[in-house]
Design a protein around this motif. Structure first.
Motif, mmCIF file in Angstrom:
data_model
loop_
_atom_site.group_PDB
_atom_site.id
_atom_site.type_symbol
_atom_site.label_atom_id
_atom_site.label_comp_id
_atom_site.label_asym_id
_atom_site.label_seq_id
_atom_site.Cartn_x
_atom_site.Cartn_y
_atom_site.Cartn_z
ATOM 1 N N ASN A 65 0.803 -1.219 0.000
ATOM 2 C CA ASN A 65 0.000 0.000 0.000
ATOM 3 C C ASN A 65 0.839 1.273 0.000
ATOM 4 N N TYR A 66 2.142 1.151 -0.035
ATOM 5 C CA TYR A 66 3.030 2.303 0.130
ATOM 6 C C TYR A 66 4.027 2.405 -1.016
ATOM 7 N N ASN A 84 5.314 4.196 -7.042
ATOM 8 C CA ASN A 84 4.165 4.347 -6.158
ATOM 9 C C ASN A 84 3.585 2.976 -5.816
ATOM 10 N N TRP A 85 2.518 2.965 -5.013
ATOM 11 C CA TRP A 85 2.020 1.706 -4.482
ATOM 12 C C TRP A 85 1.532 0.755 -5.567
ATOM 13 N N ARG A 133 10.972 1.611 2.117
ATOM 14 C CA ARG A 133 9.516 1.781 2.000
ATOM 15 C C ARG A 133 9.141 3.174 2.428
ATOM 16 N N SER A 151 6.416 6.594 3.041
ATOM 17 C CA SER A 151 5.287 6.876 3.928
ATOM 18 C C SER A 151 3.995 6.934 3.136
ATOM 19 N N SER A 152 3.711 8.079 2.519
ATOM 20 C CA SER A 152 2.446 8.185 1.798
ATOM 21 C C SER A 152 2.565 8.830 0.421
ATOM 22 N N TYR A 153 3.731 9.325 0.075
ATOM 23 C CA TYR A 153 3.881 10.005 -1.207
ATOM 24 C C TYR A 153 5.195 9.601 -1.846
ATOM 25 N N TYR A 197 11.159 8.239 3.566
ATOM 26 C CA TYR A 197 11.160 6.781 3.709
ATOM 27 C C TYR A 197 11.355 6.394 5.157
#
Length: 123
Positions: free
Chosen positions: A31-32, A52-53, A98, A100-102, A110
């Motif tokens: 998801n990340y 991206n994810w 990995r 975080s969200s962007y 990361y």
């Protein structure tokens, strides 16, 4: 926690190819965003590529554009970096991370990091 383990590094001649893989375990990975960074001796860790994810968006450092390709397989929880036309200046320890969200080109974006795999490009 997320554990990341890189593999696929080694010694290669200039012009050669290597494929790095990063296997993730633990908390959610698919998801990340994920990325690859590298660090040469005596230098800072720098951005190489990110994805991206979903795998639908990628970003590359100018120094590797057209030579490296990042991809991921969310079913297998892996991220790969195909490296072609390798140059001596690509020599470094390569790290998988990995995000975080962007999608980020900074190490600050990361959260989890692998221990790295050595890539040496030499005649």
């Amino acid at each position: 926690q997320v554990q990341l383990v890189e593999s696929g590094g080694g010694l290669v001649h200039p012009g050669g190819s290597l494929r790095l893989s990063c296997a993730a375990s633990g908390r959610a990975f698919s998801n990340y965003p994920a990325g690859w960074f590298r660090q040469a001796p005596g230098k800072e860790r720098v951005f190489v590529a990110s994805i991206n994810w979903s795998g639908g968006s990628t970003n590359y450092a100018d120094s590797v554009k057209g030579r490296f390709t990042i991809s991921r397989d969310n079913h297998k929880n892996t991220v790969s970096l195909q490296m072609n036309s390798l140059k001596p200046e690509d020599t470094a320890v390569y790290y998988c991370a990995r995000g975080s969200s962007y999608l980020s080109t900074s190490t600050q974006g990361y959260i989890y990091w692998g221990k790295g795999t050595q890539v040496t490009v030499s005649p």
